[in-house]
Scaffold this active site. Structure first.
Site, PDB file in Angstrom:
ATOM      1  N   GLY A   1      50.413  -8.741   0.482  1.00  0.00           N
ATOM      2  CA  GLY A   1      50.030  -8.090  -0.582  1.00  0.00           C
ATOM      3  C   GLY A   1      48.893  -8.868  -1.174  1.00  0.00           C
ATOM      4  O   GLY A   1      48.384  -9.899  -1.136  1.00  0.00           O
TER       5      GLY A   1
ATOM      6  N   ASP B   1      56.548  -9.238   5.339  1.00  0.00           N
ATOM      7  CA  ASP B   1      56.098  -8.183   4.475  1.00  0.00           C
ATOM      8  C   ASP B   1      56.467  -6.990   5.165  1.00  0.00           C
ATOM      9  O   ASP B   1      56.364  -6.884   6.318  1.00  0.00           O
ATOM     10  CB  ASP B   1      54.645  -8.155   4.080  1.00  0.00           C
ATOM     11  N   ASN B   2      56.907  -5.848   4.649  1.00  0.00           N
ATOM     12  CA  ASN B   2      57.406  -4.616   5.346  1.00  0.00           C
ATOM     13  C   ASN B   2      56.030  -3.635   5.226  1.00  0.00           C
ATOM     14  O   ASN B   2      56.067  -2.320   5.792  1.00  0.00           O
ATOM     15  CB  ASN B   2      58.512  -3.799   4.443  1.00  0.00           C
TER      16      ASN B   2
ATOM     17  N   ASN C   1      53.148  -1.447   1.071  1.00  0.00           N
ATOM     18  CA  ASN C   1      51.738  -1.514   0.263  1.00  0.00           C
ATOM     19  C   ASN C   1      50.634  -2.529   0.648  1.00  0.00           C
ATOM     20  O   ASN C   1      49.864  -3.159  -0.234  1.00  0.00           O
ATOM     21  CB  ASN C   1      52.185  -1.837  -1.361  1.00  0.00           C
TER      22      ASN C   1
ATOM     23  N   SER D   1      56.727 -10.801 -14.853  1.00  0.00           N
ATOM     24  CA  SER D   1      55.630 -10.225 -15.367  1.00  0.00           C
ATOM     25  C   SER D   1      55.823 -10.438 -17.011  1.00  0.00           C
ATOM     26  O   SER D   1      56.739 -10.373 -17.601  1.00  0.00           O
ATOM     27  CB  SER D   1      55.725  -8.851 -15.207  1.00  0.00           C
TER      28      SER D   1
ATOM     29  N   THR E   1      55.340  -7.949 -18.684  1.00  0.00           N
ATOM     30  CA  THR E   1      56.064  -6.811 -19.161  1.00  0.00           C
ATOM     31  C   THR E   1      57.381  -7.102 -19.699  1.00  0.00           C
ATOM     32  O   THR E   1      57.842  -6.163 -20.750  1.00  0.00           O
ATOM     33  CB  THR E   1      56.010  -5.827 -18.020  1.00  0.00           C
TER      34      THR E   1
ATOM     35  N   TYR F   1      60.604   0.084 -13.634  1.00  0.00           N
ATOM     36  CA  TYR F   1      59.990  -1.454 -12.959  1.00  0.00           C
ATOM     37  C   TYR F   1      59.918  -2.510 -13.802  1.00  0.00           C
ATOM     38  O   TYR F   1      60.323  -3.660 -13.287  1.00  0.00           O
ATOM     39  CB  TYR F   1      58.370  -1.100 -12.792  1.00  0.00           C
TER      40      TYR F   1
ATOM     41  N   LYS G   1      62.343  -6.385 -13.361  1.00  0.00           N
ATOM     42  CA  LYS G   1      61.847  -7.706 -13.726  1.00  0.00           C
ATOM     43  C   LYS G   1      62.820  -8.418 -14.442  1.00  0.00           C
ATOM     44  O   LYS G   1      63.060  -9.748 -14.232  1.00  0.00           O
ATOM     45  CB  LYS G   1      60.401  -7.701 -14.163  1.00  0.00           C
TER      46      LYS G   1
ATOM     47  N   ASN H   1      47.743 -10.364 -16.571  1.00  0.00           N
ATOM     48  CA  ASN H   1      46.939  -9.161 -15.588  1.00  0.00           C
ATOM     49  C   ASN H   1      46.126  -9.756 -14.807  1.00  0.00           C
ATOM     50  O   ASN H   1      44.976 -10.265 -15.054  1.00  0.00           O
ATOM     51  CB  ASN H   1      46.139  -8.057 -16.834  1.00  0.00           C
TER      52      ASN H   1
ATOM     53  N   ASN I   1      45.972   0.902 -12.211  1.00  0.00           N
ATOM     54  CA  ASN I   1      45.359  -0.584 -13.083  1.00  0.00           C
ATOM     55  C   ASN I   1      43.799  -0.363 -13.227  1.00  0.00           C
ATOM     56  O   ASN I   1      42.852   0.137 -12.635  1.00  0.00           O
ATOM     57  CB  ASN I   1      45.507  -1.905 -12.276  1.00  0.00           C
TER      58      ASN I   1
HETATM   59  P1  NAD Z   1      51.265  -5.713  -3.880  1.00  0.00           P
HETATM   60  O1  NAD Z   1      51.991  -4.546  -3.678  1.00  0.00           O
HETATM   61  O2  NAD Z   1      49.953  -6.058  -3.472  1.00  0.00           O
HETATM   62  O3  NAD Z   1      52.291  -7.025  -3.097  1.00  0.00           O
HETATM   63  C1  NAD Z   1      53.803  -6.869  -2.811  1.00  0.00           C
HETATM   64  C2  NAD Z   1      53.862  -6.962  -1.365  1.00  0.00           C
HETATM   65  O4  NAD Z   1      55.318  -6.707  -0.918  1.00  0.00           O
HETATM   66  C3  NAD Z   1      53.209  -5.718  -0.435  1.00  0.00           C
HETATM   67  O5  NAD Z   1      52.304  -6.339   0.581  1.00  0.00           O
HETATM   68  C4  NAD Z   1      54.320  -4.888   0.055  1.00  0.00           C
HETATM   69  O6  NAD Z   1      54.186  -4.271   1.130  1.00  0.00           O
HETATM   70  C5  NAD Z   1      55.343  -5.959   0.008  1.00  0.00           C
HETATM   71  N1  NAD Z   1      56.840  -5.452  -0.223  1.00  0.00           N
HETATM   72  C6  NAD Z   1      57.241  -4.401  -1.134  1.00  0.00           C
HETATM   73  N2  NAD Z   1      58.485  -4.169  -0.904  1.00  0.00           N
HETATM   74  C7  NAD Z   1      59.108  -5.018   0.220  1.00  0.00           C
HETATM   75  C8  NAD Z   1      60.098  -5.405   0.910  1.00  0.00           C
HETATM   76  N3  NAD Z   1      61.249  -4.657   0.562  1.00  0.00           N
HETATM   77  N4  NAD Z   1      60.036  -6.109   1.987  1.00  0.00           N
HETATM   78  C9  NAD Z   1      59.195  -6.757   2.405  1.00  0.00           C
HETATM   79  N5  NAD Z   1      57.918  -6.584   1.734  1.00  0.00           N
HETATM   80  C10 NAD Z   1      57.827  -5.642   0.722  1.00  0.00           C
HETATM   81  O7  NAD Z   1      51.665  -6.413  -5.290  1.00  0.00           O
HETATM   82  P2  NAD Z   1      50.924  -7.685  -5.994  1.00  0.00           P
HETATM   83  O8  NAD Z   1      50.045  -7.050  -7.241  1.00  0.00           O
HETATM   84  O9  NAD Z   1      50.625  -8.844  -5.085  1.00  0.00           O
HETATM   85  O10 NAD Z   1      52.371  -8.287  -6.678  1.00  0.00           O
HETATM   86  C11 NAD Z   1      53.022  -9.208  -6.359  1.00  0.00           C
HETATM   87  C12 NAD Z   1      54.178  -9.381  -7.016  1.00  0.00           C
HETATM   88  O11 NAD Z   1      53.979  -9.995  -8.514  1.00  0.00           O
HETATM   89  C13 NAD Z   1      55.344  -8.414  -7.390  1.00  0.00           C
HETATM   90  O12 NAD Z   1      56.530  -8.847  -7.443  1.00  0.00           O
HETATM   91  C14 NAD Z   1      54.807  -7.709  -8.648  1.00  0.00           C
HETATM   92  O13 NAD Z   1      55.805  -7.008  -9.378  1.00  0.00           O
HETATM   93  C15 NAD Z   1      54.437  -9.103  -9.424  1.00  0.00           C
HETATM   94  N6  NAD Z   1      53.462  -8.647 -10.441  1.00  0.00           N
HETATM   95  C16 NAD Z   1      52.193  -8.196 -10.431  1.00  0.00           C
HETATM   96  C17 NAD Z   1      51.539  -7.998 -11.187  1.00  0.00           C
HETATM   97  C18 NAD Z   1      50.291  -7.516 -10.871  1.00  0.00           C
HETATM   98  O14 NAD Z   1      49.463  -6.841 -11.983  1.00  0.00           O
HETATM   99  N7  NAD Z   1      49.542  -7.224  -9.650  1.00  0.00           N
HETATM  100  C19 NAD Z   1      51.790  -8.441 -12.503  1.00  0.00           C
HETATM  101  C20 NAD Z   1      53.044  -9.030 -12.819  1.00  0.00           C
HETATM  102  C21 NAD Z   1      53.906  -9.126 -11.685  1.00  0.00           C
HETATM  103  C1  WQD Z   2      45.242  -2.565 -18.666  1.00  0.00           C
HETATM  104  C2  WQD Z   2      44.492  -1.874 -19.699  1.00  0.00           C
HETATM  105  C3  WQD Z   2      45.157   0.535 -20.274  1.00  0.00           C
HETATM  106  C4  WQD Z   2      43.718   2.072 -16.512  1.00  0.00           C
HETATM  107  C5  WQD Z   2      50.402  -3.102 -15.733  1.00  0.00           C
HETATM  108  C6  WQD Z   2      51.907  -3.095 -15.665  1.00  0.00           C
HETATM  109  C7  WQD Z   2      52.273  -4.405 -15.931  1.00  0.00           C
HETATM  110  C8  WQD Z   2      51.711  -5.490 -15.100  1.00  0.00           C
HETATM  111  C9  WQD Z   2      50.228  -5.337 -14.988  1.00  0.00           C
HETATM  112  C10 WQD Z   2      53.156  -5.826 -13.301  1.00  0.00           C
HETATM  113  C11 WQD Z   2      45.576  -0.999 -20.632  1.00  0.00           C
HETATM  114  C12 WQD Z   2      43.509   0.447 -19.883  1.00  0.00           C
HETATM  115  C13 WQD Z   2      44.050   1.185 -17.445  1.00  0.00           C
HETATM  116  C14 WQD Z   2      42.314   2.997 -16.954  1.00  0.00           C
HETATM  117  C15 WQD Z   2      42.366   2.104 -19.169  1.00  0.00           C
HETATM  118  N1  WQD Z   2      52.140  -5.184 -13.621  1.00  0.00           N
HETATM  119  N2  WQD Z   2      43.345   1.462 -18.800  1.00  0.00           N
HETATM  120  N3  WQD Z   2      42.133   3.290 -18.200  1.00  0.00           N
HETATM  121  O1  WQD Z   2      48.995  -1.443 -18.364  1.00  0.00           O
HETATM  122  O2  WQD Z   2      48.399  -3.958 -18.891  1.00  0.00           O
HETATM  123  O3  WQD Z   2      50.129  -3.509 -17.013  1.00  0.00           O
HETATM  124  O4  WQD Z   2      50.058  -3.737 -14.538  1.00  0.00           O
HETATM  125  O5  WQD Z   2      54.069  -6.618 -13.560  1.00  0.00           O
HETATM  126  O6  WQD Z   2      53.763  -4.282 -15.691  1.00  0.00           O
HETATM  127  O7  WQD Z   2      52.396  -2.361 -16.867  1.00  0.00           O
HETATM  128  O8  WQD Z   2      47.574  -2.736 -16.827  1.00  0.00           O
HETATM  129  O9  WQD Z   2      45.498  -2.540 -15.601  1.00  0.00           O
HETATM  130  O10 WQD Z   2      47.110  -0.588 -16.122  1.00  0.00           O
HETATM  131  O11 WQD Z   2      45.925  -1.653 -17.709  1.00  0.00           O
HETATM  132  O12 WQD Z   2      41.906   2.342 -20.179  1.00  0.00           O
HETATM  133  O13 WQD Z   2      42.221   3.899 -16.343  1.00  0.00           O
HETATM  134  O14 WQD Z   2      43.460  -0.953 -19.414  1.00  0.00           O
HETATM  135  O15 WQD Z   2      45.302   1.312 -21.359  1.00  0.00           O
HETATM  136  O16 WQD Z   2      45.062  -1.232 -21.992  1.00  0.00           O
HETATM  137  P1  WQD Z   2      48.810  -2.783 -17.844  1.00  0.00           P
HETATM  138  P2  WQD Z   2      46.630  -1.858 -16.432  1.00  0.00           P
END
Ligand code: NAD
Ligand code: WQD
Length: 344
Positions: free
Chosen positions: A12, A33-34, A37, A127, A129, A152, A156, A182, A202
């Site tokens: 991921g 990884d499965n 995504n 997160s 969040t 979601y 967490k 973020n 996002n």
């Molecule tokens: P991503 O979707 O790119 O990566 C997650 C990976 O896990 C993917 O490759 C998906 O195929 C794999 N996956 C999902 N379920 C699985 C399972 N049951 N078994 C094996 N593989 C599985 O997401 P990311 O943005 O890289 O996020 C990674 C972690 O960070 C996640 O736990 C996410 O919740 C957390 N996180 C992400 C963000 C963000 O904004 N990207 C913010 C805060 C926390």
């Molecule tokens: C960022 C800002 C939107 C899209 C989410 C999850 C959070 C975390 C990170 C995993 C916000 C604005 C967005 C668009 C916009 N993930 N926006 N137009 O909402 O902070 O967080 O991803 O844990 O849990 O909720 O991230 O990138 O969606 O938005 O104006 O088309 O951009 O309103 O202020 P967010 P985001």
């Protein structure tokens, strides 16, 4: 002998960048990884950057038998970084049970299997969040956890509780919980980056897809928030900086640098940027205009949140380094690369 680290969700976005940093730091990495995504081509990208191909197995973390077989086959794993999860906030509202099953059972399986296989350390992807709309900004790790706004977000919060309870019951297992703000950007090599599925939810992938013409217009959600320019404020953290924090967290656990069983760190820059500021910074950094329009608020959005990263800076010894300009430029180069490769 290299120390072995198991990375779940390592194909991921954040996982792949972390695998690169782990390999660069001398660890042997096993990726599972499965591919729900992501795709296996990401492993090629990691190999092109580091010259090392990590062990990769397509495996679902909900498959306990499969995990058991993997741990039997790869004995001596020193630590796990658990990224694997479903992460789309909107989808989690539509399919809550899928999110609870995927995000909770995966972690429970790992925590059950760790002691049986002598694995002592787990780094968990949490997160910002969990803070909801914080009362005090910048938000630090002691801020109260607010009721989750989505299934979601709730996974967490529950994941963090599961870790605390499991480690309390079995102190042989230790954990570091990392609360990301973020994450944005791509690897400077442009070999790996974010691969959003379908219409991005996002901001950054939507913005870069608009800039390149895949999307007609970026909607800026909200102009009447109590912020400098009325749009929401977030703490955008470079994904490579974020990845490096995981290597430091692993080192901290393996070298037993802490006497705490569970530690929690905010991973952010400490700087809040509004949506409009971010768009204008992108335009300046890349020279590309973004067609955007200010529209109404998006349901469930937090008004403003940014990190107090002092604890991570001072105790973990990690600090974000990249500028937001360079980070946005990397996101743009990645978008251009996706076009060049005909991916999108
Ligand atoms: P991503 O979707 O790119 O990566 C997650 C990976 O896990 C993917 O490759 C998906 O195929 C794999 N996956 C999902 N379920 C699985 C399972 N049951 N078994 C094996 N593989 C599985 O997401 P990311 O943005 O890289 O996020 C990674 C972690 O960070 C996640 O736990 C996410 O919740 C957390 N996180 C992400 C963000 C963000 O904004 N990207 C913010 C805060 C926390
Ligand atoms: C960022 C800002 C939107 C899209 C989410 C999850 C959070 C975390 C990170 C995993 C916000 C604005 C967005 C668009 C916009 N993930 N926006 N137009 O909402 O902070 O967080 O991803 O844990 O849990 O909720 O991230 O990138 O969606 O938005 O104006 O088309 O951009 O309103 O202020 P967010 P985001």
């Amino acid at each position: 002998m290299k120390e072995k680290i198991l990375v779940t969700g390592g194909a991921g976005y954040i996982g792949s960048h972390t695998v690169v940093e782990l390999q660069n730091a001398g660890y042997e990495v096993i990726v599972i990884d499965n591919l729900s995504n992501s795709n296996a081509g990401v492993i090629d990208g990691i190999e092109r950057i580091t010259g090392i191909r990590p062990v990769f197995e397509k495996l679902d973390c909900n498959d306990k038998e499969g995990l058991t077989a993997l741990l039997e086959k790869n004995k001596g794993i020193k630590g796990i970084i658990h990224f694997a999860a479903s992460k789309a906030v909107g989808e989690s509202v539509q399919k809550p049970l899928l999110y609870y099953r995927n995000n909770l059972v995966s972690l429970i399986n790992l925590l059950e299997l760790m002691p049986e296989h002598g694995v002592e350390n787990i780094v968990f992807s949490s997160s910002c969040t969990v803070y909801g709309q914080p009362d005090i900004l910048p938000v630090d790790e002691n801020a109260p956890i607010k009721p989750a706004l989505s299934p979601y977000g709730n996974t967490k919060q529950i994941n963090e509780e599961i870790i605390r309870d499991a480690v309390y019951a079995n102190p042989a297992v230790k954990s570091i919980i990392l609360r990301y703000f973020n994450p944005i950007g791509a690897h400077p090599s442009v070999e790996i980056g974010e691969l959003p599925n379908g219409v991005p939810q996002n901001l950054i992938p939507f913005l870069t897809q608009t800039a390149i013409g895949i999307r007609e217009q970026l909607s800026v959600f909200g102009s009447d928030y109590d912020t400098t320019d009325g749009s929401c404020i977030r703490d955008y953290i470079n994904v490579v900086d974020l990845a490096k924090a995981h290597v430091i967290a692993v080192e901290r656990m393996l070298r037993k640098k802490s006497d705490k069983d569970v530690e929690i760190f905010n991973l952010g820059t400490g700087r809040g940027l509004s949506v409009l500021e971010l768009i204008h910074t992108f335009e300046k950094a890349t020279g590309v205009k973004v067609n955007y329009k200010i529209v109404g608020r998006r349901e469930g959005d937090i008004e403003k949140v940014w990190a107090n990263p002092d604890y991570a800076n001072n105790v973990l010894g990690w600090k974000s380094k990249e500028t937001v300009e360079d980070t946005l430029l990397s996101a743009w180069k990645w978008q251009l690369k996706l076009r060049e490769k005909g991916i999108m």
